[in-house]
Design a protein around this motif. Structure first.
Motif, PDB file in Angstrom:
ATOM      1  N   SER A 577      -0.157  -8.511  -4.418  1.00  0.00           N
ATOM      2  CA  SER A 577       0.640  -8.312  -3.772  1.00  0.00           C
ATOM      3  C   SER A 577       0.906  -6.876  -3.088  1.00  0.00           C
ATOM      4  CB  SER A 577       2.733  -8.151  -5.094  1.00  0.00           C
ATOM      5  OG  SER A 577       3.293  -7.117  -4.201  1.00  0.00           O
ATOM      6  N   ALA A 578       1.238  -6.593  -1.600  1.00  0.00           N
ATOM      7  CA  ALA A 578       1.548  -5.064  -1.497  1.00  0.00           C
ATOM      8  C   ALA A 578       2.751  -4.354  -1.769  1.00  0.00           C
ATOM      9  CB  ALA A 578       2.192  -5.590  -0.033  1.00  0.00           C
ATOM     10  N   LEU A 579       3.114  -4.794  -3.056  1.00  0.00           N
ATOM     11  CA  LEU A 579       3.911  -3.236  -3.519  1.00  0.00           C
ATOM     12  C   LEU A 579       2.672  -2.820  -4.466  1.00  0.00           C
ATOM     13  CD1 LEU A 579       6.937  -3.157  -4.145  1.00  0.00           C
ATOM     14  CD2 LEU A 579       6.951  -4.376  -6.680  1.00  0.00           C
ATOM     15  N   GLY A 580       1.913  -3.120  -4.954  1.00  0.00           N
ATOM     16  CA  GLY A 580       0.443  -2.218  -5.586  1.00  0.00           C
ATOM     17  C   GLY A 580      -0.050  -1.736  -4.514  1.00  0.00           C
ATOM     18  N   PHE A 581       0.239  -2.127  -3.119  1.00  0.00           N
ATOM     19  CA  PHE A 581      -0.212  -0.353  -2.393  1.00  0.00           C
ATOM     20  C   PHE A 581       0.801   0.597  -2.268  1.00  0.00           C
ATOM     21  CE2 PHE A 581      -0.320   0.677   2.537  1.00  0.00           C
ATOM     22  CZ  PHE A 581      -0.621   1.790   2.106  1.00  0.00           C
ATOM     23  N   GLU A 582       1.723  -0.373  -2.426  1.00  0.00           N
ATOM     24  CA  GLU A 582       2.652   0.754  -2.240  1.00  0.00           C
ATOM     25  C   GLU A 582       2.737   1.699  -3.505  1.00  0.00           C
ATOM     26  OE1 GLU A 582       6.261  -1.722  -1.612  1.00  0.00           O
ATOM     27  OE2 GLU A 582       5.551  -1.627   0.530  1.00  0.00           O
ATOM     28  N   ALA A 583       3.113   1.172  -5.209  1.00  0.00           N
ATOM     29  CA  ALA A 583       2.713   1.780  -5.986  1.00  0.00           C
ATOM     30  C   ALA A 583       1.265   2.806  -6.124  1.00  0.00           C
ATOM     31  CB  ALA A 583       1.828   0.742  -7.176  1.00  0.00           C
ATOM     32  N   LEU A 584       0.182   2.569  -5.469  1.00  0.00           N
ATOM     33  CA  LEU A 584      -1.121   3.745  -4.821  1.00  0.00           C
ATOM     34  C   LEU A 584      -0.072   4.959  -4.350  1.00  0.00           C
ATOM     35  CD1 LEU A 584      -3.972   1.115  -3.519  1.00  0.00           C
ATOM     36  CD2 LEU A 584      -3.213   1.896  -6.294  1.00  0.00           C
ATOM     37  N   LEU A 585      -0.337   4.784  -2.890  1.00  0.00           N
ATOM     38  CA  LEU A 585       1.001   5.972  -2.498  1.00  0.00           C
ATOM     39  C   LEU A 585       2.013   6.786  -3.305  1.00  0.00           C
ATOM     40  CD1 LEU A 585       2.364   3.828   0.790  1.00  0.00           C
ATOM     41  CD2 LEU A 585       0.601   5.216   0.552  1.00  0.00           C
ATOM     42  N   GLY A 587       1.300   6.921  -6.584  1.00  0.00           N
ATOM     43  CA  GLY A 587       0.969   7.910  -7.719  1.00  0.00           C
ATOM     44  C   GLY A 587       0.587   7.118  -8.972  1.00  0.00           C
ATOM     45  N   VAL A 588       0.830   5.638  -9.311  1.00  0.00           N
ATOM     46  CA  VAL A 588       1.368   4.729  -9.981  1.00  0.00           C
ATOM     47  C   VAL A 588      -0.030   3.770 -10.325  1.00  0.00           C
ATOM     48  CG1 VAL A 588       2.422   2.750 -10.584  1.00  0.00           C
ATOM     49  CG2 VAL A 588       4.073   4.992  -9.559  1.00  0.00           C
ATOM     50  N   ALA A 589      -0.437   3.604 -11.228  1.00  0.00           N
ATOM     51  CA  ALA A 589      -2.075   3.108 -11.488  1.00  0.00           C
ATOM     52  C   ALA A 589      -1.226   1.575 -11.183  1.00  0.00           C
ATOM     53  CB  ALA A 589      -2.202   3.461 -13.202  1.00  0.00           C
ATOM     54  N   VAL A 590      -2.084   0.760 -11.398  1.00  0.00           N
ATOM     55  CA  VAL A 590      -1.980  -0.772 -10.526  1.00  0.00           C
ATOM     56  C   VAL A 590      -3.632  -1.229 -11.135  1.00  0.00           C
ATOM     57  CG1 VAL A 590      -1.939  -1.993  -8.672  1.00  0.00           C
ATOM     58  CG2 VAL A 590      -1.318   0.102  -8.361  1.00  0.00           C
ATOM     59  N   THR A 591      -3.308  -2.886 -11.746  1.00  0.00           N
ATOM     60  CA  THR A 591      -4.255  -3.469 -12.264  1.00  0.00           C
ATOM     61  C   THR A 591      -4.020  -4.749 -10.929  1.00  0.00           C
ATOM     62  OG1 THR A 591      -3.943  -1.990 -14.895  1.00  0.00           O
ATOM     63  CG2 THR A 591      -4.387  -4.745 -14.428  1.00  0.00           C
ATOM     64  N   THR A 592      -5.366  -5.345 -10.394  1.00  0.00           N
ATOM     65  CA  THR A 592      -4.944  -6.082 -10.417  1.00  0.00           C
ATOM     66  C   THR A 592      -5.666  -7.427 -10.179  1.00  0.00           C
ATOM     67  OG1 THR A 592      -6.821  -5.831  -8.957  1.00  0.00           O
ATOM     68  CG2 THR A 592      -5.238  -4.808  -7.996  1.00  0.00           C
ATOM     69  N   LEU A 593      -4.882  -8.382 -10.449  1.00  0.00           N
ATOM     70  CA  LEU A 593      -5.534  -9.543 -11.100  1.00  0.00           C
ATOM     71  C   LEU A 593      -6.059 -10.721  -9.708  1.00  0.00           C
ATOM     72  CD1 LEU A 593      -3.670  -8.539 -12.689  1.00  0.00           C
ATOM     73  CD2 LEU A 593      -4.210 -10.406 -14.867  1.00  0.00           C
ATOM     74  N   GLY A 594      -5.796 -10.589  -8.710  1.00  0.00           N
ATOM     75  CA  GLY A 594      -6.931 -11.085  -7.542  1.00  0.00           C
ATOM     76  C   GLY A 594      -7.101  -9.816  -6.430  1.00  0.00           C
ATOM     77  N   ALA A 595      -7.169 -10.360  -5.224  1.00  0.00           N
ATOM     78  CA  ALA A 595      -8.374  -8.918  -4.873  1.00  0.00           C
ATOM     79  C   ALA A 595      -8.103  -8.802  -3.125  1.00  0.00           C
ATOM     80  CB  ALA A 595      -9.795 -10.414  -3.810  1.00  0.00           C
ATOM     81  N   PRO A 596      -6.456  -8.012  -3.700  1.00  0.00           N
ATOM     82  CA  PRO A 596      -5.537  -7.482  -2.154  1.00  0.00           C
ATOM     83  C   PRO A 596      -6.598  -6.748  -1.638  1.00  0.00           C
ATOM     84  CG  PRO A 596      -5.102  -6.188  -4.362  1.00  0.00           C
ATOM     85  CD  PRO A 596      -5.581  -7.636  -4.639  1.00  0.00           C
ATOM     86  N   PHE A 597      -6.277  -6.203  -0.474  1.00  0.00           N
ATOM     87  CA  PHE A 597      -6.911  -5.326   0.458  1.00  0.00           C
ATOM     88  C   PHE A 597      -7.582  -3.883   0.428  1.00  0.00           C
ATOM     89  CE2 PHE A 597      -2.952  -4.318   1.299  1.00  0.00           C
ATOM     90  CZ  PHE A 597      -3.211  -2.810   1.369  1.00  0.00           C
TER      91      PHE A 597
END
Length: 682
Positions: A577-585, A587-597
């Motif tokens: 999800s692009a929401l993972g990118f928005e979380a990084l903006l 300062g929220v930690a993100v765990t990915t189970l796929g391979a987003p950009f």
């Protein structure tokens, strides 16, 4: 700054108190942008005889300037000489009637006439030009102009191969040009310059750079076929001046602005006239005004000429602008022209997308639509056009084609609701959500370690704005309910037939499996599940049953503003999800189970199949610059023009956007059904 202040026009705050400016040239009355910039600078364009307290405006030393000069002398009022700023537009005004991005307003004289001082010369001679922030802006401005191949008329092709390096560059100008006349130059002076270039560089090739207005057939130059010889050649066309300057061993000019650009490119040009840049120790001068005795650096020259002296205009916000506003506007216009000038054939585009695509990519030549991609490729080749294909509509593309897809700052509302996008990406390698092959975005991220300080500062400022104003990809409003206490993990749902899932997910490929993985790894955490808006709206597949949710999620957050939600969570678990990118903006930690950009660069905890080629370590500013500044193209729905990401972000933040009609909802549902079946929607 008041209207009486000469020079130092940078970054006016708003429309100044008006002062009457009497004009005697019809162009001041017919050119709307010209009048608007003057009004914002504090001048009310008027006709009639000047009175005490008025000024008279004339266009530089144009053939009609004598009328205003005589009127000003007769009335005993000041004269204001007006010229285009040094970054003007894509084409000369004579070519397409484009308005300027800024003006030079001079009470002392005119910048190109060294016979008398001008406001610009006064700035160069007396201003301290020692402020660190100002000089940093100047250095970054030079770097951005070079990187984007911007010049006064920016319709140049950076990909046009320049001649083999090692030549001497002689710059032609148009006959009758005011700066040539002011330098007392004519055909004889230009012939002398050409002879000098050959004499001082025996055996070297000499290239004569033809003026763009001469190439376009608008005004003749001083050189022609009669000047060509075994050593001397004319070079015309859309060559970038910066490319030509890179290959030159020396540069000769009378008074061309390209002589100024030669200085910025690292040359010390030979100057045969009296342009504003002569006499400051950066040129080899034949006859620079002797009163110019100060020695300047390139950054100081640029700071005065490009930042302090002009009155810049912000065409998106209709207000006085800074140099950077004009620069960004011309960057966006030039990128669009360069990519679109040959026209497009588009394939795999649903009917509702065609009007927005036409607005964005069809300003130079109308976009033609054809299917399937093989037929579209044949038509593109026949018409000399480029081919674009909607990224999810074809796994393999004909040679030379590019994929097109929504950008990451998209709209206020869903694509599935047929809301048109403000940003689109063109990718000649792959597409950002498909990790099976490299994409142009992936290349940009990998190269982000070489960012300039100015690029980093711009990315950081954009990220701050997005966070402070709550801007996300779709910008959907929604109340934030009371959340359970504890360590909160947000699990964003996705559309399960989405191309990013089909191409970028690992073993976890459904929303239910994602919830199960998050709960298994975090048994004590408060799991917050946010269904995807398209799924909530019943437009796309991916719903999780209430029974399953009851055992896995502590809260189900339907119709919730994602920006507000991200401020209240500790971590995000996502597939792609692009929401993972928005979380990084944020300062929220993100765990990915796929391979987003955004996975694989050291910013996320990656449990999915991230491509091993993503080895570079990139910081957040580098990711933001690649994903939001360098990769997408932006369209301003208010002005209908290409724009920079900062403008798109402001439009999304304020909601100043046109909305489609109510019929869109029905059509959206129908298209969502068919798209899900065909697996070509994104």
């Amino acid at each position: 700054m008041t209207a009486d202040t000469p020079g130092q026009h940078d970054a006016g705050a708003g429309e100044a108190a008006s002062r009457r400016l009497c004009v005697f040239n019809g162009g001041f009355l017919t050119q709307r942008r010209l009048r608007r910039i003057l009004a914002l600078a504090g001048y009310q364009v008027s006709i009639g005889s000047p009175r005490d307290g008025d000024l008279v405006g004339v266009w530089g030393q144009s053939p009609t300037a004598w009328r205003g000069e005589r009127a000003a002398a007769r009335a005993g009022v000041p004269l204001l000489r007006i010229e285009d700023a040094f970054l003007r537009s894509l084409f000369p005004g004579r070519a397409r009637g484009e308005p300027p991005l800024g003006l030079l307003l001079d009470r002392r004289g005119v910048h190109f006439d060294g016979r008398a001082p001008s406001d610009l010369e006064h700035l160069l001679a007396t201003h301290p030009l020692d402020d660190t922030a100002l000089l940093d802006r100047a250095r970054e401005g030079i770097a951005r102009m070079r990187a984007a191949h911007l010049t006064k008329y920016a319709a140049v092709d950076p990909d046009l191969p320049p001649p083999d390096p090692g030549y001497v560059l002689v710059i032609d100008q148009t006959r009758g040009d005011a700066s040539v006349r002011a330098s007392g130059a004519g055909r004889a002076r230009f012939r002398e310059m050409l002879a000098m270039a050959q004499a001082e560089h025996p055996g070297a090739r000499v290239l004569i750079r033809t003026h763009p207005e001469t190439t376009g057939g608008h005004r003749p130059g001083h050189y022609g076929p009669e000047d060509v010889s075994a050593r001397v050649a004319l070079i015309a066309g859309n060559h970038s001046p910066w490319r030509l300057l890179e290959g030159a061993v020396d540069v000769y000019t009378v008074s061309s602005q390209m002589g100024f650009e030669a200085i910025l490119a690292g040359h010390r040009p030979r100057v045969f006239g009296q342009p504003f840049y002569a006499g400051w120790g950066l040129t080899r001068d034949e006859e620079a005004p002797p009163r110019r005795t100060r020695r300047l650096t390139r950054a100081q020259l640029f700071a005065a000429a490009m930042i302090l002296y002009p009155v810049w205009y912000d065409p998106y916000r209709d207000r006085p602008g800074r140099f950077e506003d004009a620069l960004a506007a011309l960057e966006a216009e030039a990128r669009a022209w360069r990519e679109d000038r040959n026209g497009w054939v588009a394939s795999g585009m649903r009917l509702w997308k065609r009007a927005p695509l036409q607005k964005i990519f069809g300003r130079e030549r109308r976009v033609l639509f054809a299917d399937p991609p093989a037929h579209a490729a044949e038509r593109a080749g026949r018409d000399g056009r480029r081919l674009m294909v909607w990224a999810s509509a074809a796994a393999a593309l004909p040679e030379g084609a590019v994929r097109v897809e929504d950008g990451l700052l998209r709209s206020r509302g869903l694509g599935a609701d047929l809301i048109p996008p403000l940003s689109l990406v063109l990718d000649d390698l792959g597409i950002y959500y498909d990790p099976s092959r490299a994409s142009r975005l992936e290349r940009l991220i990998a190269d982000a370690g070489d960012m300039r300080p100015g690029e980093r500062a711009r990315a950081e400022a954009l990220a701050r704005f997005l966070v402070q104003r709550g801007v996300t990809k779709y910008n959907l409003a929604g109340a934030l309910p009371e959340l359970p206490a504890g360590r909160r993990i947000l699990v964003p749902g996705q559309v399960e037939d989405d191309a990013s899932i089909r191409l970028g997910a690992g073993e976890v490929r459904t929303n239910l499996a994602l919830l199960e993985a998050a709960r298994a790894a975090n048994p004590e955490a408060a799991i917050l599940y946010k269904p995807h808006p398209d799924v909530e709206a019943g437009l796309r597949p991916g719903a999780v049953s209430a029974e399953a949710l009851a055992g896995l999620a502590d809260a189900v957050l339907e119709h919730t503003d994602p920006a507000a939600l991200l401020a209240q969570v500790d971590e995000v678990w996502t597939m792609t999800s692009a929401l993972g990118f928005e979380a990084l903006l944020r300062g929220v930690a993100v765990t990915t189970l796929g391979a987003p950009f955004y996975a694989g660069w050291g910013l996320t905890r990656d449990l999915g199949p991230v491509p091993p080629r993503r080895r570079a370590k990139v910081d957040l500013a580098g990711l933001v610059h690649a994903a939001l500044i360098a990769y997408p193209r932006y369209h301003d729905p208010v002005t209908g023009r290409p724009c920079q990401p900062e403008v798109a972000a402001e439009r999304l933040a304020t909601g100043a956007l046109p909305r489609p009609g109510p019929a869109n909802r029905v059509l959206a549902k129908l298209q969502g059904i068919f798209a899900s079946r065909a697996h070509i929607w994104r």
